[in-house]
Design an enzyme around this catalytic site. Structure first.
Site, PDB file in Angstrom:
ATOM      1  N   LYS A   1      -7.081   5.859 -14.324  1.00  0.00           N
ATOM      2  CA  LYS A   1      -7.291   6.143 -12.902  1.00  0.00           C
ATOM      3  C   LYS A   1      -6.368   5.294 -12.029  1.00  0.00           C
ATOM      4  O   LYS A   1      -5.939   5.727 -10.960  1.00  0.00           O
ATOM      5  CB  LYS A   1      -8.755   5.895 -12.512  1.00  0.00           C
ATOM      6  CG  LYS A   1      -9.759   6.688 -13.323  1.00  0.00           C
ATOM      7  CD  LYS A   1      -9.383   8.154 -13.440  1.00  0.00           C
ATOM      8  CE  LYS A   1     -10.133   8.844 -14.557  1.00  0.00           C
ATOM      9  NZ  LYS A   1      -9.647   8.556 -15.897  1.00  0.00           N
TER      10      LYS A   1
ATOM     11  N   GLU B   1     -12.580  -6.250 -30.617  1.00  0.00           N
ATOM     12  CA  GLU B   1     -11.327  -6.215 -29.865  1.00  0.00           C
ATOM     13  C   GLU B   1     -11.517  -6.683 -28.427  1.00  0.00           C
ATOM     14  O   GLU B   1     -11.412  -7.860 -28.126  1.00  0.00           O
ATOM     15  CB  GLU B   1     -10.733  -4.796 -29.905  1.00  0.00           C
ATOM     16  CG  GLU B   1      -9.285  -4.746 -29.466  1.00  0.00           C
ATOM     17  CD  GLU B   1      -8.665  -3.378 -29.745  1.00  0.00           C
ATOM     18  OE1 GLU B   1      -7.464  -3.210 -29.467  1.00  0.00           O
ATOM     19  OE2 GLU B   1      -9.378  -2.471 -30.222  1.00  0.00           O
TER      20      GLU B   1
ATOM     21  N   HIS C   1     -20.744  15.601   9.615  1.00  0.00           N
ATOM     22  CA  HIS C   1     -19.499  16.235  10.049  1.00  0.00           C
ATOM     23  C   HIS C   1     -18.590  15.210  10.713  1.00  0.00           C
ATOM     24  O   HIS C   1     -19.071  14.388  11.490  1.00  0.00           O
ATOM     25  CB  HIS C   1     -19.798  17.359  11.041  1.00  0.00           C
ATOM     26  CG  HIS C   1     -18.579  17.979  11.639  1.00  0.00           C
ATOM     27  ND1 HIS C   1     -17.822  18.911  10.962  1.00  0.00           N
ATOM     28  CD2 HIS C   1     -17.983  17.787  12.850  1.00  0.00           C
ATOM     29  CE1 HIS C   1     -16.809  19.277  11.724  1.00  0.00           C
ATOM     30  NE2 HIS C   1     -16.885  18.605  12.878  1.00  0.00           N
TER      31      HIS C   1
ATOM     32  N   GLU D   1     -18.204  -7.440 -30.981  1.00  0.00           N
ATOM     33  CA  GLU D   1     -17.014  -6.707 -30.540  1.00  0.00           C
ATOM     34  C   GLU D   1     -15.797  -7.232 -31.276  1.00  0.00           C
ATOM     35  O   GLU D   1     -15.545  -8.428 -31.313  1.00  0.00           O
ATOM     36  CB  GLU D   1     -16.821  -6.844 -29.030  1.00  0.00           C
ATOM     37  CG  GLU D   1     -15.544  -6.233 -28.495  1.00  0.00           C
ATOM     38  CD  GLU D   1     -15.384  -4.760 -28.851  1.00  0.00           C
ATOM     39  OE1 GLU D   1     -14.300  -4.405 -29.356  1.00  0.00           O
ATOM     40  OE2 GLU D   1     -16.345  -3.976 -28.665  1.00  0.00           O
TER      41      GLU D   1
ATOM     42  N   ALA E   1     -18.148   8.207 -20.619  1.00  0.00           N
ATOM     43  CA  ALA E   1     -18.620   6.831 -20.478  1.00  0.00           C
ATOM     44  C   ALA E   1     -19.992   6.765 -19.823  1.00  0.00           C
ATOM     45  O   ALA E   1     -20.863   5.995 -20.249  1.00  0.00           O
ATOM     46  CB  ALA E   1     -17.607   6.022 -19.671  1.00  0.00           C
TER      47      ALA E   1
ATOM     48  N   ILE F   1      -8.361  14.560 -20.810  1.00  0.00           N
ATOM     49  CA  ILE F   1      -7.346  13.554 -21.120  1.00  0.00           C
ATOM     50  C   ILE F   1      -5.951  14.151 -21.031  1.00  0.00           C
ATOM     51  O   ILE F   1      -5.047  13.598 -20.391  1.00  0.00           O
ATOM     52  CB  ILE F   1      -7.599  12.949 -22.514  1.00  0.00           C
ATOM     53  CG1 ILE F   1      -8.900  12.151 -22.514  1.00  0.00           C
ATOM     54  CG2 ILE F   1      -6.434  12.051 -22.934  1.00  0.00           C
ATOM     55  CD1 ILE F   1      -9.321  11.661 -23.888  1.00  0.00           C
TER      56      ILE F   1
END
Length: 471
Positions: free
Chosen positions: A52, A37, A450, A35, A325, A190
């Protein structure tokens, strides 16, 4: 096996890569992940999760503004943009740290740096350049590319981040100011999520969409209801329109927009958000020299994520749509199971749910009504409005719809489409039903609790077969 030789090397630690790495380790494969970053990739750090968090802050702010509707008092609600963004970044950081813990727990070797591939006798060799510029070589029996994608830009038309006026999603979630006016180019998930966030916080928002409706991948009926809701909130929506150019001024930016009537309209805003799609991160990986098939910036793979190069696999946003994702994570597991010699089922793209966390939320799985008919199905369609549900009324969320589509001959659930409060949580019920090949009869015989929003799912099924109770 040496410290530079592995059973599997994964390039990219987003939701596809890190999930694949964990599952590979569980299956007994010596696994490394590269990775350059942040662990967790765009989703955890600059996409799904932090957006979110922003949208949740906007939702709470809107509830505060309507406190009187619930018998409560909250005078002059306000927000601190810096604090809203800080909370979002803290949540992203917490989850990135969680990924680091999970990889360590599962004994996955994490290699920091940027990877490129070179030809080798079997799977490609992985060369990693660390932050000091030093190259290290690693080998593996198999290599998975999970490098993801980035926002698509059109520099020739001025549609590229400029450090001030023009934002991609990354700049939009860490704004330097709260714009009084915002132009959003693109009305997919987006674009609409950012339009919803900024509109709720008071910005004047205009959305420009090339297609003839907003959220164009959704069922047409749901798209129409979404546009009605957005316009009721004060958004201006231009469909069948295209931004031809943009011109920055001192404090604003002006876009030339060609509208559906062929005329050009000028729209001036303080900021512009680009949401015109994505392009795969295929550059600087050595794919050309290896002869990897790439189609419009996305790597071509088979149903188990194999590329045309032996020992090389690719998953997630780097490959074909949908670019989600949860699709990447599931692909990662299937891919690793195949590498390990197991017999996984290929991913059923028609059963991947899609969710948009705007206000109101939108969620769907399977075929739209138009697509079902185009595929030759004679359909039965059921609908149930939020207004007919006691829980929705109690929540103060009476606007919305649940729509289900069945094959009239077999009773197969072809698709489900929703708009309204918390539908992104409800859609999984229909996703499970499709996976289990559930028919209308089994759904009708299922007992729904319910009072819950989920009762609308039951009623929508009943409506398709003229058995609905509460409308």
């Amino acid at each position: 096996m040496s410290d530079t030789n592995f059973d599997l090397i994964i390039v990219g630690a987003g939701p596809g890569g890190y999930v694949a790495a964990i599952r590979a380790s569980q299956l007994g494969l010596k696994t490394a992940i590269v990775e350059r970053e942040h662990l967790g990739g765009v989703c955890l750090n600059w996409g799904c999760i932090p957006t979110k968090a922003l949208l949740r802050s906007a939702e709470v702010f809107e509830l505060m503004e309507h406190a009187k509707d619930f018998g409560l008092s909250c005078e002059k609600p306000d927000f601190e943009l810096d604090a809203v963004v800080k909370r979002s970044r803290q949540i992203a950081g917490q989850l990135s740290g969680g990924v680091k813990f999970l990889l360590k727990k599962n004994k996955v070797t994490v290699i920091d740096g940027a990877a490129r591939l070179e030809k080798a006798a079997k799977a490609p060799k992985v060369i990693v350049k660390d932050k000091a510029g030093k190259d290290s070589a690693y080998t593996a029996t198999n290599v998975i590319l999970a490098t993801g994608a980035r926002a698509r830009t059109i520099p020739a038309a001025g549609l590229a981040p400029d450090g001030k006026f023009i934002w991609t999603a990354r700049e939009a979630m860490t704004p330097d100011v709260m714009p009084k006016s915002l132009l959003v180019i693109g009305s997919g998930a987006i674009g609409i999520e950012f339009a919803s966030f900024y509109r709720t916080l008071g910005a004047e928002v205009t959305v420009v969409e090339m297609m003839d409706r907003v959220l164009p991948v959704e069922d047409a009926e749901i798209s129409a209801l979404a546009q009605q809701a957005f316009e009721k909130q004060g958004m201006k929506i231009l469909t069948s329109a295209q931004v031809e150019s943009v011109k920055p001024g001192k404090d604003t930016i002006t876009a030339a927009v060609k509208t559906k009537d062929g005329k050009t309209q000028s729209i001036t805003a303080e900021r512009v958000v680009l949401a015109i799609g994505i392009q795969g991160n295929v550059e600087d990986l050595g794919l050309e020299a290896l002869g990897v098939k790439v189609d419009r910036s996305h790597v071509v793979v088979d149903e188990f994520s194999r590329t045309n190069v032996p020992g090389l696999w690719a998953i997630g946003d780097l490959t074909a749509p949908p670019w989600l994702a949860h699709k990447a994570s599931h692909e990662g597991v299937i891919c690793v199971e195949k590498i390990a010699g197991n017999k996984p089922h290929a991913l059923d793209h028609a059963s991947i749910p899609g969710c948009t966390y705007c206000r109101p939320q939108v969620a769907s799985v399977g075929l739209s009504e138009a697509a079902a008919k185009a595929a030759g199905h004679k359909v039965k369609v059921g609908r149930f409005p939020f207004m007919g549900n006691g829980k929705a009324i109690a929540l103060g969320e009476p606007e919305g719809l649940v729509k289900t589509i069945f094959d009239a001959k077999t009773g197969e659930l072809l698709g489900a489409h929703m708009i309204g409060a918390e539908v992104t949580e409800l859609i999984q019920g229909y996703t499970v039903a499709r996976t289990l090949e559930t028919t209308e009869e089994e759904l009708m015989e299922t007992v729904f609790p319910h009072p819950t929003l989920s009762e609308m799912m039951h009623e929508s099924v009943l409506d398709a077969y003229d058995k609905v109770i509460h409308i």
